[in-house]
Motif scaffolding. Structure first.
Motif, mmCIF file in Angstrom:
data_model
loop_
_atom_site.group_PDB
_atom_site.id
_atom_site.type_symbol
_atom_site.label_atom_id
_atom_site.label_comp_id
_atom_site.label_asym_id
_atom_site.label_seq_id
_atom_site.Cartn_x
_atom_site.Cartn_y
_atom_site.Cartn_z
ATOM 1 N N ASN A 167 0.632 -1.192 -0.018
ATOM 2 C CA ASN A 167 0.014 0.104 0.022
ATOM 3 C C ASN A 167 0.682 1.164 0.021
ATOM 4 O OD1 ASN A 167 -2.232 -1.436 0.167
ATOM 5 N ND2 ASN A 167 -2.463 -1.481 2.276
ATOM 6 N N MET B 187 -10.957 -1.630 2.912
ATOM 7 C CA MET B 187 -10.999 -2.932 1.878
ATOM 8 C C MET B 187 -11.722 -3.990 2.941
ATOM 9 S SD MET B 187 -9.771 -2.281 -0.635
ATOM 10 C CE MET B 187 -9.787 -3.877 -1.485
ATOM 11 N N ASP C 249 -5.265 -0.598 4.538
ATOM 12 C CA ASP C 249 -6.013 -0.035 4.057
ATOM 13 C C ASP C 249 -7.678 -0.519 4.575
ATOM 14 O OD1 ASP C 249 -8.056 0.929 2.306
ATOM 15 O OD2 ASP C 249 -7.251 0.015 0.584
ATOM 16 N N LYS D 207 -8.425 -9.228 9.222
ATOM 17 C CA LYS D 207 -9.563 -8.481 8.655
ATOM 18 C C LYS D 207 -10.767 -8.205 9.752
ATOM 19 C CE LYS D 207 -9.292 -9.407 3.683
ATOM 20 N NZ LYS D 207 -10.120 -9.796 2.459
#
Length: 292
Positions: free
Chosen positions: A231, A291, A288, A265
């Motif tokens: 990223n 996402m 990020d 996540k």
């Protein structure tokens, strides 16, 4: 806390004076401070400080400090599981391919024709009397074969630290052997492979020693490679290290990769709506979060 220890009640008063909101109440704050410790928790309220007097940004809540600490702790647990799998797999590849190549020399790791003189000369520092007595298979080997200086590679290397085994790999003379091992992870460049291993080791040591993870930056820049997209091209931040760990894990086991990736996540997703911590996740970790 300065040079004089203060009570937990005084700690809470001090934090309030500096502008922290005790939104979970003083009793919950007291419980957390006595559980985690004022000094350790201080690393997690540091991002909310705005001046040299350690005053806090307006709106700083004790709950957010605690949530940042728990985020850091959860990530350490998740990444430790992943790195343990990678460490065992890497040891297995090194032991197998080197031992097959040098099948007439079970202690090839101590042969200067195979490994750098520097590594061989320092190996007795690893293979101490304590090392032999602490690890039962090694102890049993020397009881059975008292004249052996070392136990075979498939016994010895299992008990070396991850860092020691990485150093052994780097110390191999045979480039073809090193490429054979790196190719097991679909990495052609030995330099990239070694850089990735050292990145994983860096994170492993943070997790093992309870250091600060969310604010960590690798001392060496992670090498560019088409196989991983970083990223914003930030090749020092934690997110980039996580990507390296996940890449290795995918080469070992798709199911393990998916499990760990989903755990990461979910850990971030729980804090997606917290603007204070979201900023840290994006700016410091480099993740990020949009996402997830």
């Amino acid at each position: 806390m300065g040079k004089i220890a203060i009570t937990v009640e005084q700690q809470i008063k001090k934090l309030k004076h500096r502008g922290m909101e005790m939104d979970w109440g003083d009793e919950k704050a007291k419980e957390i401070l006595l559980d985690i410790g004022y000094y350790r928790l201080g690393f997690y309220w540091n991002p909310f400080e705005i001046d040299k007097d350690h005053n806090f940004e307006k709106g700083t809540k004790f709950s957010n400090v605690a949530k940042l600490y728990y985020l850091d702790t959860d990530l350490k647990h998740i990444l430790s599981k992943a790195i343990n799998r990678i460490e065992i797999n890497f040891k297995t590849q090194l032991i197998y391919y080197a031992s097959i190549k040098y099948n007439k020399n079970p202690t090839w790791f101590a042969d200067k024709k195979i490994v750098s003189s520097n590594y061989v000369d320092k190996f007795p520092n690893y293979y101490t009397s304590k090392f032999k007595s602490d690890n039962k298979p090694i102890k049993k080997h020397h009881a059975k074969y008292p004249n052996d200086i070392y136990a075979p590679a498939w016994k010895t290397l299992e008990f070396l630290t991850f860092g020691s085994v990485i150093t052994l790999y780097k110390s191999l003379h045979n480039k073809e052997l090193k490429e054979t091992i790196s190719n097991q992870y679909n990495i052609k460049s030995i330099k990239v492979f070694e850089n990735f291993l050292l990145t994983i080791l860096f994170i492993r040591n943070i997790c093992a020693h309870s250091d600060l993870l969310f604010d960590s930056n690798t001392p060496k820049e992670i090498r560019t490679t088409p196989i991983i997209k970083f990223n914003n091209n930030n090749r020092h931040c934690l997110d980039s290290s996580i990507k390296v760990i996940l890449y290795f894990l995918k080469q070992i086991s798709n199911s393990r990769h998916d499990l760990i990736n989903n755990e990461i996540k979910d850990t971030f997703k729980r804090l997606k709506d917290n603007s204070f911590i979201k900023k840290i996740i994006v700016d410091k970790i480099g993740y990020d979060i949009e996402m997830v």
